[in-house]
Scaffold this active site. Structure first.
Site, PDB file in Angstrom:
ATOM      1  N   GLU A 134      38.463  40.246  35.822  1.00  0.00           N
ATOM      2  CA  GLU A 134      37.491  39.926  34.670  1.00  0.00           C
ATOM      3  C   GLU A 134      38.130  40.131  33.481  1.00  0.00           C
ATOM      4  OE1 GLU A 134      34.606  39.813  31.574  1.00  0.00           O
ATOM      5  OE2 GLU A 134      35.874  41.349  32.172  1.00  0.00           O
ATOM      6  N   HIS A 154      32.418  44.085  37.840  1.00  0.00           N
ATOM      7  CA  HIS A 154      33.935  43.616  38.060  1.00  0.00           C
ATOM      8  C   HIS A 154      34.855  45.101  38.330  1.00  0.00           C
ATOM      9  CE1 HIS A 154      35.454  44.599  33.930  1.00  0.00           C
ATOM     10  NE2 HIS A 154      34.367  44.094  33.617  1.00  0.00           N
TER      11      HIS A 154
END
Lengths: 467, 467
Positions: free
Chosen positions: A325, A279
């Site tokens: 995320e 991420h």
């Protein structure tokens, strides 16, 4: 000229296909350790861009930078996938102290938890009640909690070898602490940082208000482990001491952001997708080198290493750099949603989001046939000290892609140092070792190579119709 | 009262002996991770005492401190074993620069190699000839080397997974570089630091003059990897540049020092000795936390962990803290010499001298029967992510104890970061992770426990006569 190029490509293809898996893995690891790009990319991401919380300028610049770098790799396709993300800002640096008697104070290190509301502008001062878990709250009841600050102080369990298990055993204090404490009339929450060592750094991370009505929401902060010990000791000596804290964080409106995606299109089964990812967003206190700059650059390097090692994948290999995320998972959800809309068959997804430390292996979310296939490759990895192949989770961002037959996997690096840095101001580039990072990228590439070569879930592959 | 104590001891003994190996290992690891002493001891050794080169005040204080701490553990015996050690002193900080033309200089980071002589008091300035190995010297010949400084610049091989293998492939430049270069009339030696990463820190380490006559000895220093790259690049542009360096190190007379030894006397075979050890001396640039403060405190903790876990060993277990591993191995040789004189039967010796990082397993120097016995214990270690059990070296200090039938072993921690710190000024306490150190101590204790319980080399054990 064209004929020569064709001949050269043919010769490379023949030479690669005639190599043993041992030889290919050797090539991948050597390429990563002697000519890897992960460390170079991470240096830029960490030191030129810095923290990348969703909706921030850092996140925007990280999208632009990684897209630009993927563009240079000569992939078949690179694009941005739009996704709306939440935007939370920390505001001014938080401030807190313990007051033993009026005017007698000791400063402690705190930071607001991601998603928390601010305290009143002048801060919040109240008595403190220490608990270890939600059962303690129930036992104490409203009488002893109302109007106070709840101090969650359950430490991470030191005797668990996997520090992620210790994290899992504690993180509900951080994530749901405010929701639970507000039910008993608490006016604020302080949580012991999710850190196995004793130091002065507070560790942030996401928290939720779930369905708590706006007027019942209470501010929530993390306190360093040293100061959690101090506060606990002082409370034992004098339960009437007070804690003051002040934070000015705020949840703003959602903003537009992107997942960054690059693809090598498969030569035989272009409609079967294998993805690797990490991420792109990170918490705002450090520069997000381990969480998850490492996973981002390793995933980018997987595609580069495949190309540099002369591997022409049969399936389409994608690198996906997920946005958000940390405080929403919007990128992971969006990617899966679009994949579903388009009817894309994701046969494999590998996530690296456990730090850039020495890789030890992978955990898998898959059926027995696929897992046995993985186990048959174990000897290939022995030379590289990759030994951990277990069933278990994969990763938050690839989770939504799960089907009955596909394989999800998570890279598992050595976990001992991870929570020293996780979500804290020392998650920075100097804590990254170049070789450890590069070994991780090579290990991921090796697994992708093997799954691409031998296919996922061989039974279903027999039914695959060539595009 | 005595009866009660007897009963308690009996109950503990029964409860330990009825426990499975799984349960004992769990106890050892939990004890180390929740109540370990290694980190506390190392903090003192590193931050209160600091570097401990043989013959230095630091070494003397380290002997006194570790003896004192062993005394507190309630072992059956703690003593100092006298040994004469060499004493080399660095003197004033070294200084070096590259001179491209008279007056135009660039400072570079160097340090004298341990054992080297000083330069003339005003330093040494000469042209530089770069080589990768001793074959290059031969190819160049006296004509091109005489009167010059030889610059050894063969880097550690990055694609070797085990960094100790990369070290082994390079260290002859450092150890024998002066001997070889002086044969061709070189007047000084500069060696690229044994470091896999590029940074500004020179790494010291031992060198020899072997049988080179005193008038032929030349001063020898290490240069940081960044400056090695710089020097090499500048030489390519202009081979007539000069290097100046100045160092004032000196070999003094041998002095008295000690190995520090503690013992738990065996309950069944007191005349069979099993030892665990590390070396108490360290290079002088950092504080020797990884090399080998870690091994020292882990070895001390093995005896404490055995006791704390209620294990009463059948054989005599000794911790041996060796003096002078770095520049003479006098302690290791002395210990073996005395053991031989006394006819002590050393059935097992384990050394920890590869850093305090996450343990991965052990290498063994033993016969097949013993090695197969080790392999049968592998499943016990899986939970602790200990997977590396290979034949290979053990350690320099325990090496002299080798017999046909005994088992020598070396702890093998993760090696990726080790040479970032090895023999350099950043081998310091902040590079130590508490959990990694404690996992190492527990892993060593577990191996000692198993070898003590099941015996070494079962065939010879049948012949063991109970004392």
């Amino acid at each position: 000229m064209k004929k020569y190029i064709f001949l050269i490509i043919l010769l490379i293809s023949i030479s690669v296909s005639s190599q043993t898996d041992q030889e290919i893995l050797k090539k991948i690891y050597t390429q990563s350790l002697t000519n890897g790009k992960s460390y170079h990319w991470l240096n830029h991401l960490s030191n030129q861009i810095g923290s990348r919380l969703s909706g921030s300028l850092g996140a925007e610049r990280a999208v632009a930078y990684t897209k630009e770098e993927l563009d240079k790799l000569g992939l078949d396709k690179v694009w941005l996938q739009p996704v709306m993300v939440p935007r939370w800002v920390r505001g001014a640096k938080e401030y807190a102290f313990i007051e033993t008697s009026p005017g007698k104070t000791t400063t402690v290190n705190i930071c607001a938890l991601g998603g928390s509301i601010a305290t009143p502008a002048l801060g919040l001062k109240a008595n403190v009640v220490e608990v270890k878990n939600f059962e303690d709250l129930e036992a104490l009841g409203k009488d002893k909690i109302e109007g106070k600050i709840v101090f969650y102080n359950r430490p991470m369990q030191a005797d668990l070898i996997n520090t992620f298990a210790a994290y899992g055993g504690c993180v509900n204090q951080r994530y749901k602490g405010a929701v639970e404490a507000s039910k008993y009339g608490a006016i604020g929450v302080i949580v012991r940082s999710m850190n196995l060592r004793l130091d002065d750094l507070p560790h942030t991370g996401s928290m939720t208000y779930a369905d708590t009505s706006i007027d019942k929401r209470i501010p929530s902060a993390a306190i360093s482990t040293n100061d959690a010990e101090l506060l606990s000791t002082m409370l034992k000596l004098n339960s009437s001491i007070k804690l003051y804290f002040k934070q000015s964080c705020k949840q703003l409106k959602d903003v537009q952001s992107y997942n960054v995606i690059g693809q090598i299109t498969g030569s035989e089964y272009p409609n079967e997708y294998m993805i690797v990812g990490g991420h792109l967003d990170s918490w705002d206190l450090g520069d997000g080198s381990h969480d998850d700059g490492a996973g981002v650059v390793q995933s980018m390097d997987v595609l580069r290493l495949l190309k540099a090692s002369g591997i022409k994948p049969k399936r389409s290999i994608r690198v996906v750099l997920f946005m958000n995320e940390e405080n929403g998972l919007r990128g992971g959800k969006k990617y899966a949603e679009v994949a579903k809309q388009k009817g894309e068959n994701h046969v494999f997804a590998l996530e690296s989001d456990s730090g850039g430390f020495t890789p030890r292996g992978f955990s898998f979310d898959c059926n027995d046939a696929s897992f046995n296939q993985v186990l048959s490759w174990k000897p290939l990895f022995k030379l590289y000290l990759i030994h951990y192949f277990e069933k278990g989770g994969s990763g938050a961002d690839v989770g939504p892609l799960k089907t009955d037959s596909n394989v999800l996997a998570g890279l598992r690096p050595d976990s001992q140092r991870y929570f020293d840095h996780h979500h804290a101001s020392n998650d920075t580039f100097d804590a990254i070792n170049k070789r450890e990072l590069e070994l991780g990228a090579a290990t991921m590439t090796a697994l992708v190579y093997l799954f691409d070569k031998y296919g996922i879930n061989p039974i279903s592959n027999q039914e695959t119709i060539k595009d």
